[in-house]
Motif scaffolding. Structure first.
Motif, PDB file in Angstrom:
ATOM      1  N   SER A 397      -1.050   8.314  20.622  1.00 42.36           N
ATOM      2  CA  SER A 397      -1.008   7.019  21.305  1.00 42.36           C
ATOM      3  C   SER A 397      -1.662   5.927  20.472  1.00 42.36           C
ATOM      4  O   SER A 397      -1.196   4.777  20.465  1.00 42.36           O
ATOM      5  CB  SER A 397      -1.696   7.132  22.663  1.00 42.36           C
ATOM      6  N   PHE A 398      -2.736   6.266  19.742  1.00 41.86           N
ATOM      7  CA  PHE A 398      -3.373   5.265  18.893  1.00 41.86           C
ATOM      8  C   PHE A 398      -2.452   4.847  17.751  1.00 41.86           C
ATOM      9  O   PHE A 398      -2.355   3.658  17.419  1.00 41.86           O
ATOM     10  CB  PHE A 398      -4.685   5.816  18.330  1.00 41.86           C
ATOM     11  N   LEU A 399      -1.749   5.809  17.162  1.00 41.24           N
ATOM     12  CA  LEU A 399      -0.848   5.481  16.057  1.00 41.24           C
ATOM     13  C   LEU A 399       0.308   4.601  16.529  1.00 41.24           C
ATOM     14  O   LEU A 399       0.669   3.622  15.863  1.00 41.24           O
ATOM     15  CB  LEU A 399      -0.316   6.770  15.427  1.00 41.24           C
ATOM     16  N   THR A 400       0.879   4.925  17.657  1.00 41.41           N
ATOM     17  CA  THR A 400       1.967   4.084  18.166  1.00 41.41           C
ATOM     18  C   THR A 400       1.456   2.710  18.593  1.00 41.41           C
ATOM     19  O   THR A 400       2.184   1.710  18.469  1.00 41.41           O
ATOM     20  CB  THR A 400       2.640   4.784  19.353  1.00 41.41           C
ATOM     21  N   ARG A 401       0.228   2.651  19.072  1.00 42.72           N
ATOM     22  CA  ARG A 401      -0.312   1.349  19.483  1.00 42.72           C
ATOM     23  C   ARG A 401      -0.545   0.441  18.282  1.00 42.72           C
ATOM     24  O   ARG A 401      -0.206  -0.746  18.308  1.00 42.72           O
ATOM     25  CB  ARG A 401      -1.611   1.551  20.263  1.00 42.72           C
ATOM     26  N   ILE A 402      -1.150   0.976  17.223  1.00 43.10           N
ATOM     27  CA  ILE A 402      -1.393   0.143  16.047  1.00 43.10           C
ATOM     28  C   ILE A 402      -0.075  -0.298  15.417  1.00 43.10           C
ATOM     29  O   ILE A 402       0.027  -1.405  14.865  1.00 43.10           O
ATOM     30  CB  ILE A 402      -2.284   0.892  15.025  1.00 43.10           C
ATOM     31  N   PHE A 403       0.953   0.530  15.515  1.00 45.94           N
ATOM     32  CA  PHE A 403       2.259   0.132  14.983  1.00 45.94           C
ATOM     33  C   PHE A 403       2.870  -0.990  15.822  1.00 45.94           C
ATOM     34  O   PHE A 403       3.445  -1.944  15.281  1.00 45.94           O
ATOM     35  CB  PHE A 403       3.188   1.342  14.943  1.00 45.94           C
ATOM     36  N   GLN A 404       2.748  -0.918  17.122  1.00 46.90           N
ATOM     37  CA  GLN A 404       3.318  -1.941  17.987  1.00 46.90           C
ATOM     38  C   GLN A 404       2.585  -3.273  17.862  1.00 46.90           C
ATOM     39  O   GLN A 404       3.217  -4.333  17.908  1.00 46.90           O
ATOM     40  CB  GLN A 404       3.289  -1.465  19.439  1.00 46.90           C
ATOM     41  N   GLU A 405       1.256  -3.234  17.697  1.00 48.42           N
ATOM     42  CA  GLU A 405       0.489  -4.469  17.675  1.00 48.42           C
ATOM     43  C   GLU A 405       0.469  -5.128  16.299  1.00 48.42           C
ATOM     44  O   GLU A 405       0.342  -6.347  16.203  1.00 48.42           O
ATOM     45  CB  GLU A 405      -0.949  -4.190  18.138  1.00 48.42           C
ATOM     46  N   TRP A 406       0.577  -4.364  15.239  1.00 49.41           N
ATOM     47  CA  TRP A 406       0.459  -4.920  13.892  1.00 49.41           C
ATOM     48  C   TRP A 406       1.787  -5.048  13.158  1.00 49.41           C
ATOM     49  O   TRP A 406       1.820  -5.580  12.060  1.00 49.41           O
ATOM     50  CB  TRP A 406      -0.501  -4.070  13.061  1.00 49.41           C
ATOM     51  N   GLU A 407       2.851  -4.571  13.734  1.00 54.14           N
ATOM     52  CA  GLU A 407       4.130  -4.616  13.034  1.00 54.14           C
ATOM     53  C   GLU A 407       4.605  -6.055  12.824  1.00 54.14           C
ATOM     54  O   GLU A 407       5.182  -6.386  11.786  1.00 54.14           O
ATOM     55  CB  GLU A 407       5.169  -3.813  13.831  1.00 54.14           C
ATOM     56  N   SER A 408       4.336  -6.918  13.775  1.00 46.55           N
ATOM     57  CA  SER A 408       4.859  -8.278  13.694  1.00 46.55           C
ATOM     58  C   SER A 408       4.233  -9.081  12.562  1.00 46.55           C
ATOM     59  O   SER A 408       4.910  -9.878  11.911  1.00 46.55           O
ATOM     60  CB  SER A 408       4.639  -9.002  15.029  1.00 46.55           C
ATOM     61  N   HIS A 409       2.936  -8.885  12.302  1.00 49.68           N
ATOM     62  CA  HIS A 409       2.267  -9.690  11.271  1.00 49.68           C
ATOM     63  C   HIS A 409       1.848  -8.895  10.052  1.00 49.68           C
ATOM     64  O   HIS A 409       1.500  -9.479   9.028  1.00 49.68           O
ATOM     65  CB  HIS A 409       1.033 -10.383  11.870  1.00 49.68           C
ATOM     66  N   ARG A 410       1.857  -7.570  10.114  1.00 47.04           N
ATOM     67  CA  ARG A 410       1.504  -6.761   8.945  1.00 47.04           C
ATOM     68  C   ARG A 410       2.708  -6.038   8.351  1.00 47.04           C
ATOM     69  O   ARG A 410       2.602  -5.465   7.271  1.00 47.04           O
ATOM     70  CB  ARG A 410       0.426  -5.728   9.323  1.00 47.04           C
ATOM     71  N   ASN A 411       3.830  -6.037   9.040  1.00 46.56           N
ATOM     72  CA  ASN A 411       5.059  -5.431   8.517  1.00 46.56           C
ATOM     73  C   ASN A 411       4.836  -3.975   8.106  1.00 46.56           C
ATOM     74  O   ASN A 411       5.143  -3.540   6.992  1.00 46.56           O
ATOM     75  CB  ASN A 411       5.577  -6.241   7.329  1.00 46.56           C
ATOM     76  N   LEU A 412       4.304  -3.194   9.042  1.00 46.29           N
ATOM     77  CA  LEU A 412       3.944  -1.811   8.735  1.00 46.29           C
ATOM     78  C   LEU A 412       5.157  -0.929   8.467  1.00 46.29           C
ATOM     79  O   LEU A 412       5.036   0.089   7.781  1.00 46.29           O
ATOM     80  CB  LEU A 412       3.126  -1.227   9.900  1.00 46.29           C
ATOM     81  N   SER A 413       6.303  -1.287   8.992  1.00 47.21           N
ATOM     82  CA  SER A 413       7.483  -0.453   8.783  1.00 47.21           C
ATOM     83  C   SER A 413       7.935  -0.442   7.325  1.00 47.21           C
ATOM     84  O   SER A 413       8.741   0.413   6.936  1.00 47.21           O
ATOM     85  CB  SER A 413       8.635  -0.936   9.670  1.00 47.21           C
ATOM     86  N   GLN A 414       7.439  -1.366   6.483  1.00 46.50           N
ATOM     87  CA  GLN A 414       7.787  -1.391   5.069  1.00 46.50           C
ATOM     88  C   GLN A 414       6.885  -0.488   4.233  1.00 46.50           C
ATOM     89  O   GLN A 414       7.031  -0.439   3.017  1.00 46.50           O
ATOM     90  CB  GLN A 414       7.729  -2.822   4.539  1.00 46.50           C
ATOM     91  N   LEU A 415       5.947   0.201   4.883  1.00 43.01           N
ATOM     92  CA  LEU A 415       5.152   1.230   4.204  1.00 43.01           C
ATOM     93  C   LEU A 415       5.764   2.590   4.519  1.00 43.01           C
ATOM     94  O   LEU A 415       5.995   2.915   5.696  1.00 43.01           O
ATOM     95  CB  LEU A 415       3.694   1.186   4.670  1.00 43.01           C
ATOM     96  N   PRO A 416       6.059   3.415   3.520  1.00 37.37           N
ATOM     97  CA  PRO A 416       6.705   4.707   3.802  1.00 37.37           C
ATOM     98  C   PRO A 416       5.900   5.589   4.745  1.00 37.37           C
ATOM     99  O   PRO A 416       6.499   6.326   5.554  1.00 37.37           O
ATOM    100  CB  PRO A 416       6.838   5.342   2.407  1.00 37.37           C
ATOM    101  N   ASN A 417       4.574   5.529   4.673  1.00 39.46           N
ATOM    102  CA  ASN A 417       3.787   6.406   5.536  1.00 39.46           C
ATOM    103  C   ASN A 417       3.953   6.044   7.008  1.00 39.46           C
ATOM    104  O   ASN A 417       4.089   6.920   7.870  1.00 39.46           O
ATOM    105  CB  ASN A 417       2.313   6.357   5.135  1.00 39.46           C
ATOM    106  N   PHE A 418       3.954   4.753   7.347  1.00 37.13           N
ATOM    107  CA  PHE A 418       4.165   4.369   8.738  1.00 37.13           C
ATOM    108  C   PHE A 418       5.621   4.574   9.157  1.00 37.13           C
ATOM    109  O   PHE A 418       5.903   4.926  10.316  1.00 37.13           O
ATOM    110  CB  PHE A 418       3.762   2.910   8.952  1.00 37.13           C
TER     111      PHE A 418
END
Length: 675
Positions: A397-418
């Motif tokens: 749940s923590f991993l999915t939460r940080i992805f949902q909250e930071w994806e808009s301004h940190r673009n986490l989906s462009q990191l292969p690990n995320f």
């Protein structure tokens, strides 16, 4: 009429024969209606003690005494207590306990045989009853107040428990994302959950009387084998407070600066014995502890290496500012200041030891702590590690939460690990969910994200299957989208990220259920690729435009992680530099250097010498010298421009140097008032 009451009239003991009705002077022919009615007189009701012996009618004595003296049976007492609890609703808990104790006491007295006559036994029992009645009457109001307080507290606890259970998700989500819990910073708590307290502690619990006074800390537990702690010359100051965020910095006093210069000399000598001698004189010098920890780790002495890192953390924690908080997530440290870097590096090294020790939950908490110190810049690039620790600690749940909250301004989906870890977290959640709707939503979300990850980073699949010892089918291995061309065509920066992720997290993909789920989505991606979906071309364009060169914090993370797959992919300008454990890849334009005025004549050049190779490494010629005579002039002009840029950078570095004032005579320790 009970047998016990008759025995008391005759003064007989238990075990004697039952008296007949004839002995009492009763006529068997007369019915119960012919018996004289008992008429208790005021004298009989009010007299105590021997006055009862002069009563002429013994039935009057029996009838007046039987409701009080004759105890109930155990079953009847149990039924009465049950009815009292039901009527009181649990509010008169103290009174029920007191009555229960009285019943037990009377029951014990009843089981004892009577050795005294009635005349001597009655006054004694009435005196006890009088005392009991008096105490109960005098304490009735107080007991009721206590019962009301107890019932009120119970209701408050019940409502709190319900609110926590019903609003558990809301409370957890309302906390800051990088909130750190103190209890999760202690690895022993996690090991106790796995193996039990006896297996973790054993006989190592020191007796409290023999244990000396040791300062209580959160990051590490001080050991009795460590040297006695004294002030080292490190202090933390509050620099600024902006928008509810507090900015702190470590400062080195003059004594610590002198030790720091000796440490630099010891490092330049390349002799670990000099570090040992320095630590004997200064057992809590942080940089010496970190550097010697790397030496011990290279010599396969993991226990000593971990102990030195913990001692460095203890030294830094003892110098914390009073308002510096480890758990709030609102305290910041600037990595650009050399004094602050030791704290980042000590936390990271301690985190790696915890992960190898088998404490992923504690390591995740330290990862959140490091990220909270500077989340915008992330100097150690903890975003490349936090997903792996979340999966290992099963904090999906923590991993999915940080992805949902930071994806808009940190673009986490462009990191292969995320891109790969988040769908894996959703897949694990789908196996844990009990509700059918939540299960289907998690599975759908996991399938959608893993397909996007495979389209965006196709070069991850084959190395991942290779590390998991899985042979792909002919359709996948022969397809050009996942073939060798996908790995060759990617940029070196992207190759470093994919190699780091595969080398670190391949063990999480070995589960047969995970592999079956991955295989299904791989075939679905091949169908999308064969259909020439525009999403595939868009992903290819992004790979070519981005990942041209990795930032410096990624290089620093790869060096500290010591992953063979990622280290082999580092560029030459990074691997050719000397790597120091106390400051890997330092910033070549530091903002601050701790020097005093009297040291300015000799120290600055000595401090700048290690920075010159870094400045040269960041200097690149903008053109290659060709053999053609027409282009030699252009190459020489580019060389001159590069030299000019190097000199301008050196001037900027010298202009950024700031010198501290020497401590005053009236305050030799440099300790001022708290902000």
């Amino acid at each position: 009429m009970s047998r016990r009451a008759l025995r008391r009239l005759r003064g007989e003991q238990r075990g004697q024969e039952q008296p007949g009705l004839g002995e009492l002077g009763l006529d068997l022919q007369s019915g119960p209606e012919e018996l004289p009615a008992p008429t208790p007189t005021p004298a009989a009701r009010g007299q105590r003690g021997p006055g009862r012996a002069r009563v002429s009618n013994r039935f009057e004595l029996i009838l007046t005494e039987e409701p009080e003296d004759e105890p109930l049976s155990r079953a009847e007492r149990g039924d009465n207590r049950t009815r009292e609890r039901d009527t009181s609703g649990g509010n008169n808990e103290g009174a029920v306990t007191e009555e229960t104790e009285g019943d037990r006491q009377r029951e014990d007295e009843e089981e004892e045989p009577d050795h005294t006559p009635v005349s001597s036994n009655k006054p004694r029992k009435k005196k006890k009853k009088k005392k009991t009645k008096k105490s109960s009457a005098g304490e009735t109001l107080e007991d009721q107040d206590l019962a009301d307080i107890d019932s009120l507290l119970e209701r408050i606890e019940d409502t709190n428990g319900l609110s926590q259970r019903s609003q558990g998700g809301i409370i957890a989500d309302s906390r800051p994302l990088l909130y750190v819990e103190h209890r999760n910073l202690n690895p022993e708590n996690e090991l106790k959950r796995y193996f039990g307290a006896r297996a973790v502690l054993g006989d190592q619990r020191p007796r409290q009387r023999q244990r000396p006074y040791i300062r209580s800390t959160w990051l590490t537990a001080p050991k009795n084998t460590w040297p006695r702690y004294s002030k080292t010359g490190i202090a933390m100051q509050l620099v600024d407070t902006r928008r509810g965020v507090q900015h702190f910095t470590f400062e080195h006093h003059r004594e610590y600066q002198q030790v720091q210069f000796k440490f630099l000399d010891a490092v330049e000598s390349m002799d670990p014995n000099n570090l040992v001698l320095l630590l004997q004189m200064n057992p809590y010098h942080v940089d010496s502890l970190l550097q010697l920890s790397d030496v011990c780790r290279m010599q396969e002495d993991q226990e000593m290496a971990r102990d030195l890192v913990e001692r460095a953390l203890y030294s830094l924690e003892c110098s914390f500012h009073p308002v510096f908080s480890l758990t709030s997530g609102t305290c910041r440290l600037d990595y650009r200041r050399p004094e602050n870097r030791a704290f980042f590096l000590a936390l990271f090294k301690h985190l790696m030891f915890l992960e190898k020790r088998g404490c992923p939950r504690t390591a995740l908490e330290f990862c959140k702590l490091i990220l909270s110190l500077d989340p915008e810049n992330d100097p150690l690039c903890m975003l490349l590690l936090i997903d792996f620790l979340s999966l290992r600690a099963r904090e999906y749940s923590f991993l999915t939460r940080i992805f949902q909250e930071w994806e808009s301004h940190r673009n986490l989906s462009q990191l292969p690990n995320f891109a790969f870890s988040v769908p894996l977290a959703y897949f694990f959640q789908s196996q844990q969910e009990e509700a059918e709707t939540e299960l289907s939503q998690a599975r759908e979300r996991a399938a959608q994200l893993i397909q996007l990850a495979l389209i965006m980073f196709p070069s991850v699949l084959m190395p991942l299957l290779d590390h998991c010892s899985v042979q792909p089918d002919a359709r996948v291995s022969s397809h050009p989208f996942f073939g060798l061309n996908a790995q060759i065509s990617q940029s070196p920066a992207l190759n470093q990220l994919t190699s780091l992720y595969v080398g670190r997290t391949h063990s999480l993909w070995k589960d047969p259920a995970v592999m079956a789920w991955l295989e299904t989505n791989v075939h679905e991606v091949l169908r999308i690729v064969d259909a020439r979906d525009p999403l595939v071309e868009e992903a290819e364009h992004k790979r070519k435009m981005r990942y041209q060169s990795a930032p410096r914090n990624i290089y620093r993370h790869i060096i500290l992680s010591e992953m063979k797959e990622a280290t082999a992919a580092l560029p030459l300008e990074v691997t050719s530099q000397p790597m120091m454990g106390f400051d890997p890849l330092p910033l070549w334009t530091p903002l601050f250097l701790h020097q005093t005025r009297k040291d300015t004549a000799t120290i600055p050049m000595k401090a700048l010498i290690p920075l010159l190779p870094l400045a040269v490494a960041n200097f690149n010629l903008q053109g290659d010298i060709r053999h053609d005579g027409d282009e030699e002039a252009g190459a020489g002009q580019d060389l001159n421009q590069g030299v000019n840029r190097l000199m301008a950078a050196m001037r900027d570095m010298l202009a950024n140097i700031q010198f501290q004032e020497p401590p005053r005579d009236d305050n030799p320790d440099g300790d001022g008032d708290w902000d």
